[in-house]
Design an enzyme around this catalytic site. Structure first.
Site, PDB file in Angstrom:
ATOM      1  N   GLY A 278       0.779  -1.230   0.000  1.00 30.50           N
ATOM      2  CA  GLY A 278       0.000   0.000   0.000  1.00 30.50           C
ATOM      3  C   GLY A 278       0.807   1.275   0.000  1.00 30.50           C
ATOM      4  O   GLY A 278       0.239   2.365   0.095  1.00 30.50           O
ATOM      5  N   GLU A 320       4.639  -6.126   1.325  1.00 30.51           N
ATOM      6  CA  GLU A 320       4.093  -6.539   0.027  1.00 30.51           C
ATOM      7  C   GLU A 320       3.844  -5.356  -0.905  1.00 30.51           C
ATOM      8  O   GLU A 320       2.703  -5.065  -1.269  1.00 30.51           O
ATOM      9  CB  GLU A 320       2.767  -7.284   0.255  1.00 30.51           C
ATOM     10  N   GLY A 322       3.319  -3.373  -4.195  1.00 27.36           N
ATOM     11  CA  GLY A 322       2.970  -3.646  -5.592  1.00 27.36           C
ATOM     12  C   GLY A 322       3.194  -2.384  -6.390  1.00 27.36           C
ATOM     13  O   GLY A 322       4.168  -2.234  -7.133  1.00 27.36           O
ATOM     14  N   ARG A 323       2.309  -1.416  -6.151  1.00 33.82           N
ATOM     15  CA  ARG A 323       2.379  -0.120  -6.824  1.00 33.82           C
ATOM     16  C   ARG A 323       3.757   0.542  -6.682  1.00 33.82           C
ATOM     17  O   ARG A 323       4.269   1.113  -7.645  1.00 33.82           O
ATOM     18  CB  ARG A 323       1.321   0.781  -6.181  1.00 33.82           C
ATOM     19  N   ARG A 360      -8.299   3.627 -13.733  1.00 38.07           N
ATOM     20  CA  ARG A 360      -8.146   4.159 -12.371  1.00 38.07           C
ATOM     21  C   ARG A 360      -8.745   5.560 -12.196  1.00 38.07           C
ATOM     22  O   ARG A 360      -9.245   5.900 -11.135  1.00 38.07           O
ATOM     23  CB  ARG A 360      -6.679   4.134 -11.938  1.00 38.07           C
ATOM     24  N   TYR A 364     -11.348   5.328  -9.369  1.00 37.03           N
ATOM     25  CA  TYR A 364     -10.894   5.855  -8.075  1.00 37.03           C
ATOM     26  C   TYR A 364     -10.748   7.363  -8.061  1.00 37.03           C
ATOM     27  O   TYR A 364     -10.239   7.908  -7.099  1.00 37.03           O
ATOM     28  CB  TYR A 364      -9.515   5.289  -7.707  1.00 37.03           C
ATOM     29  N   CYS A 391     -17.027   5.018 -25.782  1.00 37.28           N
ATOM     30  CA  CYS A 391     -18.363   5.595 -25.840  1.00 37.28           C
ATOM     31  C   CYS A 391     -18.912   5.802 -24.450  1.00 37.28           C
ATOM     32  O   CYS A 391     -19.849   5.113 -24.029  1.00 37.28           O
ATOM     33  CB  CYS A 391     -19.278   4.691 -26.660  1.00 37.28           C
ATOM     34  N   TYR A 421      -1.706  -1.506 -11.869  1.00 40.84           N
ATOM     35  CA  TYR A 421      -3.174  -1.482 -11.953  1.00 40.84           C
ATOM     36  C   TYR A 421      -3.710  -0.804 -13.212  1.00 40.84           C
ATOM     37  O   TYR A 421      -4.825  -0.294 -13.214  1.00 40.84           O
ATOM     38  CB  TYR A 421      -3.782  -0.838 -10.684  1.00 40.84           C
TER      39      TYR A 421
HETATM   40  C1  LIG Z   1      -3.177  -5.015  -3.118  1.00 40.03           C
HETATM   41  C2  LIG Z   1      -2.384  -5.648  -2.052  1.00 40.03           C
HETATM   42  C3  LIG Z   1      -1.039  -5.323  -1.914  1.00 40.03           C
HETATM   43  C4  LIG Z   1      -0.327  -4.316  -2.786  1.00 40.03           C
HETATM   44  O1  LIG Z   1      -0.860  -3.045  -2.669  1.00 40.03           O
HETATM   45  P1  LIG Z   1      -0.070  -1.817  -3.343  1.00 40.03           P
HETATM   46  O2  LIG Z   1      -0.935  -0.642  -3.064  1.00 40.03           O
HETATM   47  O3  LIG Z   1       0.032  -2.113  -4.793  1.00 40.03           O
HETATM   48  O4  LIG Z   1       1.264  -1.756  -2.704  1.00 40.03           O
HETATM   49  C5  LIG Z   1      -0.314  -5.979  -0.948  1.00 40.03           C
HETATM   50  N1  LIG Z   1      -0.894  -6.909  -0.148  1.00 40.03           N
HETATM   51  C6  LIG Z   1      -2.180  -7.231  -0.255  1.00 40.03           C
HETATM   52  C7  LIG Z   1      -2.734  -8.263   0.638  1.00 40.03           C
HETATM   53  C8  LIG Z   1      -2.981  -6.619  -1.202  1.00 40.03           C
HETATM   54  O5  LIG Z   1      -4.262  -6.942  -1.303  1.00 40.03           O
END
Ligand SMILES: *Cc1c(COP(=O)(O)O)cnc(C)c1O
Length: 463
Positions: A278, A320, A322-323, A360, A364, A391, A421
């Site tokens: 996150g 964890e 991701g982004r 997004r 969002y 459209c 994403y």
């Molecule tokens: C979506 C998610 C992430 C990654 O979130 P980011 O905002 O991309 O860093 C990590 N762990 C869990 C369990 C998630 O659902």
């Protein structure tokens, strides 16, 4: 209003900054390094290059729209996370942000682990040779097939999300004659996003098992009784696009509280806690993300302090992101089709993609930046809205941004920070062909996910 679709839920819409007013930039040709990947620059002739390649050449060779991924930047971010957390912690890249076989290979080479949350993601990970013990399986409704596939493959951990799943995973493991390492995902009553977090949020969400009312403690009790499961820790994920660590502080406090309860009741100290992902990135210059090192230091400090207070040994930490890894590595390259000036209202710049390659903004109310990349310009700034070709009037890519007033059809513009994403949430709306992902590095462009073709569309339509 799309604000009601904010990931943290409609309750929190009103704590977000309204509108996001953008002032005209002093230099329209500048490329803010916070927002653009590290090998991006503007050449002497004014055109932008990435990985040593001119964007005009990319457009010519691969077409537009296209996701252009800076491989060096991706790898550097992996290394930054790995090094910041060191050997006492594990970094799991959240594959849902963007996953392909090339990405899995980079993760493997750079020493990261991988979170998957579906059989498709698991297949991709295994197909690209990620060692199964470095894979974690997530999801609030894992199918029997997914569970069996994951246990058979030997994934390092399954993150348990409900009471029913505890039994399902245990039985599958027992049937296969295995003991599966698991974490219990708890909801700690913290919701964090952007610059705010709410520590007393209701645990009203589909993920995890609530700490409140002793639910999580009961889940742990059941897991510990089951032969097929080896409980290694507790998992918590509090939100997305987070810019400070105060939400993690509250989450860690509550998770360590549970570890202490578990120790007191069962006499076991669980060896791991996973604090989720996150961490925020800069979509626009006003965003101010933390470096992995700052996050690592803060999380370690928080967990150590909480454990010391509770009289517990400090567990191994997992994160964890991701982004924060994939997001800034990529920009979407578009060609301008039309420029429509509505007198006294605004100017609409239409590109050859839209909500099918970046949902997004519509979903969002996400903010993005944009720049003219096929040339430099000395024209005045013009406030525009960048829209797609779908459209639907909500088909907005960049809500408000400045582009040079001499912008016209045929110009190439790029939207940075679309590595997370966007391709992974891309759709075939209006039978759009999903754009390719092209990895660039040292003057070489390599397609890692090809553009869809009309044959791809018709293959699924069996007539
Ligand atoms: C979506 C998610 C992430 C990654 O979130 P980011 O905002 O991309 O860093 C990590 N762990 C869990 C369990 C998630 O659902």
């Amino acid at each position: 209003m799309s604000r009601s679709a904010h990931p943290a839920g409609p309750r929190y819409a009103d704590v977000l900054p309204e509108g996001h007013y953008v002032a005209p930039p002093t230099d329209l040709n500048a490329l803010d390094p916070q927002v653009w990947s590290r090998t991006v620059d503007r050449g002497d002739d004014g055109a932008v290059r990435v990985g040593g390649i001119d964007v005009r050449r990319l457009a010519e060779e691969i077409g537009t729209p296209a996701y252009v991924l800076d491989e060096e930047d991706f790898r550097a971010r992996c290394r930054a996370w790995r090094e910041a957390f060191g050997s006492e912690a594990d970094v799991f890249y959240a594959g849902k942000a963007f996953l392909s076989r090339a990405v899995v290979r980079w993760l493997r080479e750079e020493g990261l682990n991988l979170d998957v949350c579906s059989e498709g993601e698991l297949t991709t990970a295994l197909a690209a040779g990620m060692p199964p013990e470095r894979i974690a399986l997530h999801g609030n409704n894992k199918s029997a097939a997914e569970i069996e596939r994951a246990i058979e493959a030997g994934v390092g951990r399954i993150v348990l999300d409900s009471f029913q799943e505890i039994v399902r995973v245990a039985h599958t493991a027992e049937r296969l004659g295995k003991r599966q390492r698991v974490l219990v995902r708890v909801t700690v009553g913290v919701e964090a996003h952007t610059h705010e977090f709410i520590a007393t949020a209701h645990e009203d969400q589909k993920f995890g098992i609530g700490l409140a009312g002793g639910q999580a403690a009961e889940a742990v009790r059941r897991v510990l009784r089951l032969e097929g499961l080896e409980l290694v820790g507790i998992h918590s994920h509090i939100g997305s696009q987070i810019f400070d660590t105060s939400g993690f502080e509250v989450a860690a406090h509550r998770v360590v509280g549970l570890l202490k309860e578990i120790r007191d009741e069962h006499g076991v100290e669980l060896p791991e806690i996973d604090l989720g992902g996150g961490l925020g990135i800069a979509y626009v210059s006003e965003d101010d993300p933390r470096e992995p090192r700052e996050i690592a230091v803060a999380l370690r400090e928080i967990v150590s302090r909480e454990c010391e207070r509770a009289g517990l040994a400090v567990p191994r930490i997992s994160v964890e992101p991701g982004r924060a890894i994939a997001g800034p590595t990529t920009f979407t390259l578009y060609e301008v089709g039309t420029v429509k000036e509505l007198a006294g209202l605004r100017t609409y710049v239409s590109v050859d993609g839209g909500m099918s390659d970046n949902i997004r903004t519509a979903l969002y109310d996400a903010d993005y930046s944009v720049a003219l990349v096929s040339r430099a310009s000395t024209a005045e700034p013009m406030l525009v809205r960048v829209v797609g070709k779908h459209c639907e009037s909500g088909d907005i890519v960049v809500r408000d941004a400045f582009l040079p007033a001499d912008l016209g059809p045929g110009d190439l513009i790029a939207v940075p920070a679309t590595g997370a994403y966007c391709r992974s949430m891309a759709s075939n709306y209006n039978h759009a062909l999903r754009p390719p992902v092209v990895a660039v590095k040292d003057g070489v462009a390599r397609t890692i996910v090809r553009r869809e073709t009309e044959d791809d569309l018709l293959r699924l339509d069996v007539g």
